[in-house]
Design an enzyme around this catalytic site. Structure first.
Site, PDB file in Angstrom:
ATOM      1  N   CYS A 183       0.869  -1.073  -0.005  1.00  0.00           N
ATOM      2  CA  CYS A 183      -0.054   0.095  -0.022  1.00  0.00           C
ATOM      3  C   CYS A 183       0.820   1.276   0.149  1.00  0.00           C
ATOM      4  CB  CYS A 183      -0.994  -0.248   1.013  1.00  0.00           C
ATOM      5  SG  CYS A 183      -1.434   1.465   1.878  1.00  0.00           S
ATOM      6  N   THR A 185      -0.660   4.425   0.256  1.00  0.00           N
ATOM      7  CA  THR A 185      -1.888   5.377   0.429  1.00  0.00           C
ATOM      8  C   THR A 185      -1.028   6.560   1.212  1.00  0.00           C
ATOM      9  OG1 THR A 185      -3.683   4.056   0.409  1.00  0.00           O
ATOM     10  CG2 THR A 185      -3.890   5.865   1.739  1.00  0.00           C
TER      11      THR A 185
END
Ligand code: 5GP
Length: 348
Positions: A183, A185
């Site tokens: 990830c 993000t």
């Protein structure tokens, strides 16, 4: 004016579990199964609360077959079609697989169709941003249509949204934003919460309402799984730790006599290319693709995880996994391990 919350937020790397005097003489004495009741249905689930993440490089039917032998749960990824479910899932036990959906109409249709051919105990309603208003509506819709299923919903990282999801109809709230190994993000959007503090805050909120939390993302080794459970997670969802095995998904790559298996985030370019024919212009990719050294059968990794959790319980005197949080005090630390010989690592 922006606000700053000055209380420290901790990740797995910021703590160690304090050992305590214990009457347990062997890890074999520790019971790591859990039995749960849920706020919105009358199921009682018993099993080992380790969960394969609903990613197509992790939560395959093959992975579920092995995890159910260990009484664990697999949130089957949402890219199998009806034919796949009909032809490949007949031996999977409803108590050990969840059907994953997003908030789209097609996903909801698929869920309904699957429910025509097999009983559904668990539904995993997974949305990258669990804070959008339409997510609460989706939770209510699924709860209304599948009154007696165990509904897992996420992802969130704060108390108020955990409570809102449980009140809307979720039984288990999936906790974690930005902590996953595939990830990005936090890099792309600057949003997230260190995983250990997210578990502590959300589990307190969920338990107050008779609900549960599933820690999702950020575990890199069995010690992290033990810390997540000790912090109050009722279930621990794993992506990267279960990727790269015989039973995982993702292409197998052979290079210079070595074998690798790919693992990618579900909102990476690779995933969007594979499943939705590319990325929309308004979206940034929030996941990455990695090639992991091939790791063979997943059962060996599961044994290591269970061994680690049992060991943590033994160190703090928890005869049952249920007792681990109340037996745990965390030390805040600034160094985890002694890595002086890491370059010379020869396995174990
Ligand atoms: P891991 O166990 O590998 O640390 O984390 C797995 C979790 O990462 C998944 O269960 C999911 O919550 C999250 N995840 C998977 N793909 C992506 C992605 O592309 N972007 C983001 N932000 N999170 C992802």
């Amino acid at each position: 004016m922006a606000h700053i919350d000055p209380t420290p937020k901790l990740d797995f790397d910021d703590v160690l579990i304090r050992p305590k005097r214990s009457t347990l003489s062997s890890r074999a004495e520790v019971d790591i199964t859990r039995s749960y009741q849920f706020p919105h249905n009358n199921h009682i689930w018993t099993g080992i609360p380790i969960v394969a993440s609903n990613m197509d490089t992790v939560a395959t039917f093959e992975m579920a077959t092995v995890l159910q032998e260990h009484q664990m749960l697999t949130c089957i990824h949402k890219h199998y079609n009806m034919d796949d479910w009909k032809t490949q899932a007949s031996k999977l036990l409803p108590d050990h697989v969840a059907v994953t959906i997003g908030s789209s109409k097609q996903d909801f249709e698929l869920l309904k169709n699957i429910s025509q051919v097999r009983p559904i105990t668990f539904i995993c309603l997974d949305i990258a941003n669990g804070y959008s208003e339409h997510f609460l509506d989706a939770v209510k819709r699924v709860r209304q249509a599948f009154g007696n299923s165990i509904l897992i919903a996420g992802n969130v990282v704060t108390r108020e949204m955990t409570e809102a999801l449980i009140i809307a109809g979720a039984d288990i709230v999936k906790v974690g934003i930005g902590s996953g190994s595939a990830c990005i993000t936090r890099r792309v959007a600057g949003v997230g919460m260190p995983q250990l503090s997210a578990i502590i805050e959300c589990s307190d909120a969920a338990h107050g309402l008779g609900g549960h939390v599933m820690s999702d993302g950020g575990c890199r080794n069995p010690g992290d799984v033990a810390k997540a459970l000790a912090a109050g997670a009722d279930f621990v969802m794993l992506g990267g730790m279960l990727a790269g095995h015989d039973e995982s998904g993702g292409e197998i790559i052979e290079r210079n006599g070595k074998k690798y298996r790919e693992y990618y985030g579900m909102s990476s370019h690779t995933a969007m290319q594979r499943h939705s024919g590319g990325k929309s212009d308004y979206r940034a990719s929030e996941g990455k693709r990695v090639e992991l050294p091939y790791r063979g059968a997943v059962k060996d990794t599961l044994q290591e995880i269970m061994g680690g959790v049992r060991s943590a319980c033994t160190y703090v005197g928890a005869r049952r996994l249920k007792d681990l949080p109340k037996c745990t005090t965390f030390f805040m630390v600034n160094r985890q391990t002694n890595d002086v010989y890491s370059r010379f690592d020869a396995g174990n």
